[in-house]
Write a protein that holds these residues in place. Structure first.
Motif, PDB file in Angstrom:
ATOM      1  N   LEU A 194      10.429  -5.673 -12.603  1.00 34.76           N
ATOM      2  CA  LEU A 194       9.452  -6.833 -12.743  1.00 34.76           C
ATOM      3  C   LEU A 194      10.324  -8.264 -12.878  1.00 34.76           C
ATOM      4  O   LEU A 194      10.015  -9.115 -12.464  1.00 34.76           O
ATOM      5  N   VAL A 195      11.035  -8.325 -14.156  1.00 36.04           N
ATOM      6  CA  VAL A 195      12.010  -9.319 -14.256  1.00 36.04           C
ATOM      7  C   VAL A 195      12.850  -9.740 -12.835  1.00 36.04           C
ATOM      8  O   VAL A 195      12.767 -10.964 -12.549  1.00 36.04           O
ATOM      9  N   LYS A 196      13.499  -8.688 -12.359  1.00 40.55           N
ATOM     10  CA  LYS A 196      14.140  -9.042 -11.256  1.00 40.55           C
ATOM     11  C   LYS A 196      13.556  -9.660  -9.997  1.00 40.55           C
ATOM     12  O   LYS A 196      13.998 -10.644  -9.321  1.00 40.55           O
ATOM     13  N   GLU A 197      12.257  -9.278  -9.847  1.00 44.09           N
ATOM     14  CA  GLU A 197      11.039  -9.723  -8.856  1.00 44.09           C
ATOM     15  C   GLU A 197      10.999 -11.300  -9.419  1.00 44.09           C
ATOM     16  O   GLU A 197      10.812 -11.994  -8.410  1.00 44.09           O
ATOM     17  N   MET A 198      10.485 -11.366 -10.534  1.00 42.96           N
ATOM     18  CA  MET A 198      10.071 -12.680 -10.717  1.00 42.96           C
ATOM     19  C   MET A 198      11.065 -13.959 -10.745  1.00 42.96           C
ATOM     20  O   MET A 198      10.686 -15.034 -10.557  1.00 42.96           O
ATOM     21  N   GLU A 199      12.521 -13.493 -10.857  1.00 45.00           N
ATOM     22  CA  GLU A 199      13.545 -14.272 -10.846  1.00 45.00           C
ATOM     23  C   GLU A 199      13.470 -15.003  -9.331  1.00 45.00           C
ATOM     24  O   GLU A 199      13.856 -16.121  -9.142  1.00 45.00           O
ATOM     25  N   GLU A 228       3.790  -6.128  -6.707  1.00 47.24           N
ATOM     26  CA  GLU A 228       3.012  -7.304  -6.144  1.00 47.24           C
ATOM     27  C   GLU A 228       4.118  -8.439  -6.043  1.00 47.24           C
ATOM     28  O   GLU A 228       4.414  -9.154  -4.891  1.00 47.24           O
ATOM     29  N   ALA A 229       4.924  -8.705  -6.923  1.00 47.27           N
ATOM     30  CA  ALA A 229       6.061  -9.700  -6.950  1.00 47.27           C
ATOM     31  C   ALA A 229       7.245  -9.488  -6.050  1.00 47.27           C
ATOM     32  O   ALA A 229       7.524 -10.277  -5.363  1.00 47.27           O
ATOM     33  N   ARG A 230       7.131  -8.090  -5.534  1.00 49.31           N
ATOM     34  CA  ARG A 230       8.282  -7.751  -4.627  1.00 49.31           C
ATOM     35  C   ARG A 230       7.497  -8.286  -3.418  1.00 49.31           C
ATOM     36  O   ARG A 230       8.393  -8.699  -2.403  1.00 49.31           O
ATOM     37  N   THR A 231       6.393  -7.914  -2.911  1.00 49.90           N
ATOM     38  CA  THR A 231       5.765  -8.345  -1.957  1.00 49.90           C
ATOM     39  C   THR A 231       5.708  -9.852  -1.632  1.00 49.90           C
ATOM     40  O   THR A 231       5.850 -10.396  -0.317  1.00 49.90           O
ATOM     41  N   LEU A 232       5.387 -10.563  -2.566  1.00 47.01           N
ATOM     42  CA  LEU A 232       5.466 -11.955  -2.820  1.00 47.01           C
ATOM     43  C   LEU A 232       6.841 -12.693  -2.294  1.00 47.01           C
ATOM     44  O   LEU A 232       6.963 -13.393  -1.489  1.00 47.01           O
ATOM     45  N   SER A 233       8.029 -12.117  -2.765  1.00 42.97           N
ATOM     46  CA  SER A 233       9.302 -12.465  -2.458  1.00 42.97           C
ATOM     47  C   SER A 233       9.718 -12.143  -1.044  1.00 42.97           C
ATOM     48  O   SER A 233      10.186 -12.902  -0.566  1.00 42.97           O
ATOM     49  N   ALA A 255      -1.016 -21.011   1.860  1.00 42.81           N
ATOM     50  CA  ALA A 255      -1.493 -19.857   2.607  1.00 42.81           C
ATOM     51  C   ALA A 255      -1.464 -18.523   1.878  1.00 42.81           C
ATOM     52  O   ALA A 255      -2.182 -17.644   1.850  1.00 42.81           O
ATOM     53  N   LEU A 256      -0.388 -18.345   0.808  1.00 44.74           N
ATOM     54  CA  LEU A 256      -0.129 -17.343   0.076  1.00 44.74           C
ATOM     55  C   LEU A 256      -1.262 -17.164  -0.925  1.00 44.74           C
ATOM     56  O   LEU A 256      -1.888 -16.162  -1.242  1.00 44.74           O
ATOM     57  N   ASP A 257      -1.656 -18.318  -1.350  1.00 43.44           N
ATOM     58  CA  ASP A 257      -2.731 -18.394  -2.556  1.00 43.44           C
ATOM     59  C   ASP A 257      -3.960 -17.784  -1.729  1.00 43.44           C
ATOM     60  O   ASP A 257      -4.866 -17.023  -2.525  1.00 43.44           O
ATOM     61  N   GLU A 258      -4.321 -18.135  -0.855  1.00 40.66           N
ATOM     62  CA  GLU A 258      -5.484 -17.747  -0.068  1.00 40.66           C
ATOM     63  C   GLU A 258      -5.547 -16.255   0.138  1.00 40.66           C
ATOM     64  O   GLU A 258      -6.518 -15.399   0.253  1.00 40.66           O
ATOM     65  N   ALA A 259      -4.302 -15.673   0.635  1.00 36.44           N
ATOM     66  CA  ALA A 259      -3.955 -14.454   0.931  1.00 36.44           C
ATOM     67  C   ALA A 259      -4.355 -13.666  -0.552  1.00 36.44           C
ATOM     68  O   ALA A 259      -4.986 -12.443  -0.344  1.00 36.44           O
TER      69      ALA A 259
END
Length: 345
Positions: A194-199, A228-233, A255-259
């Protein structure tokens, strides 16, 4: 700083620990030997082999590095001499550079001063390489365990310590979550990804993840948020590579917020990723089409009516070298895909 053995005498001292190759392997048909003792004796023999193998490969890597560096400094600048040296000993280049990497890892850890040379035998080979890649703080923790307790260090221990350090040292996790990680109620192995993706994420999305993990500090939440963070990145990375998006006035953050609000983040992320792949495939297709056309033109010039079979071959390939490319989608040829290459303005 740890001393690196250079002379044959020093090397002999480092490798002086007597190891017998006449291992007392258990009899697999012995009915009096319980399973745990059977496994213990096999594991001990395997670790001894691993220990010898690691130290031997480190020195092989140093030898190969010396040969390579000699070629760079005064020999064949193209590395022909190094290649010939490998060929005579039937060593592939990939194997050679793997051994050189192992030697570099050893020198890195030894030069830091935390790991004495005699403690190298406590590592498995993969754990040793992973330790050299880890953060300096993790290296010190692992070296201390190998030095002080004589502990056997495997890749699993390296990953565990690395995950714990990542979770406890990160400023991205709320203090309550770190406290649970320290207590062991929230395993660090779930927090480190989680930390690695949040970065990789913008601050706005990091704050939302921090809020959720603070409200629900448990394993399931950590795993869900890491996914979810991995998908966002991946979404943000793919969006930055799509020319069609860069050429339009669209706010990718909104657009990301709407998704996210609509619950279609995975679908949107996949859409952007496929768009990036299509653009890349199109660019590769154009390069191949140009190359094929140039080769076809050269062959046409070099041939004449006296080479009917070569001319027939060129004729067959017209469907691929013309401005309209035709490719069948099935063996019958009933379904075709046609792509037209428009001339560059």
């Amino acid at each position: 700083m740890a001393h690196l053995p250079e002379t044959t005498a020093e090397l002999a001292d480092v490798l002086a620990t007597p190891v017998s190759f006449d291992f007392d392997l258990p009899d697999p048909a012995d009915p009096t030997l319980d399973h745990s003792e059977f496994q213990r004796r096999l594991d001990n023999a395997w670790q001894q082999c691993d220990r010898i193998d690691l130290r031997t490969d480190i020195w092989r890597g140093r030898i190969l590095r010396t040969v390579r560096d000699r070629e760079k400094l005064g020999g064949d600048a193209r590395g022909a001499g190094f290649s010939e040296w490998l060929k005579r000993r039937e060593i592939t280049k990939s194997r050679a550079y793997s051994l050189i990497q192992l030697a570099n890892s050893a020198d890195t850890l030894l030069s830091a001063g935390d790991l004495p040379a005699e403690a190298i035998g406590n590592f498995s080979k993969r754990a040793f390489v992973e330790t050299a890649k880890a953060a300096p703080e993790v290296q010190r923790l692992i070296s201390k365990a190998a030095r002080d307790r004589g502990a056997r260090i495997t890749r699993r221990e390296v990953k565990q310590l690395s995950d714990e350090w990542t979770a406890m040292s990160s400023d991205l996790l709320p203090p309550q979550v770190k406290q649970k990680a320290g207590e062991g109620t929230l395993p660090a192995r779930h927090l480190a990804p989680l930390v690695k993706e949040m970065e990789k994420l913008p601050p706005a999305h990091v704050r939302e993840i921090q809020r959720e993990i603070q409200e629900h500090p448990n394993t399931d939440t950590a795993k869900h948020l890491a996914s979810e963070a991995r998908t966002l990145s991946r979404y943000l990375d793919a969006a930055a590579r799509v020319q069609a998006i860069r050429n339009c006035k669209v706010d990718m953050e909104l657009a990301l917020d709407e998704a996210l609000q609509l619950g279609c983040l995975n679908l949107t992320s996949d859409l952007v990723k496929q768009a990036a792949q299509l653009e890349q495939a199109t660019a590769r297709l154009f390069a191949l089409w140009k190359r094929l056309g140039n080769l076809s033109d050269r062959l046409y010039v070099d041939t004449g009516a006296s080479n009917p079979h070569l001319r027939a071959l060129l004729g067959c390939l017209d469907v691929l070298t013309n401005d309209t490319i035709e490719v069948p989608l099935d063996d019958s040829g009933d379904r075709l895909v046609r792509l037209r290459v428009l001339p560059d303005a």
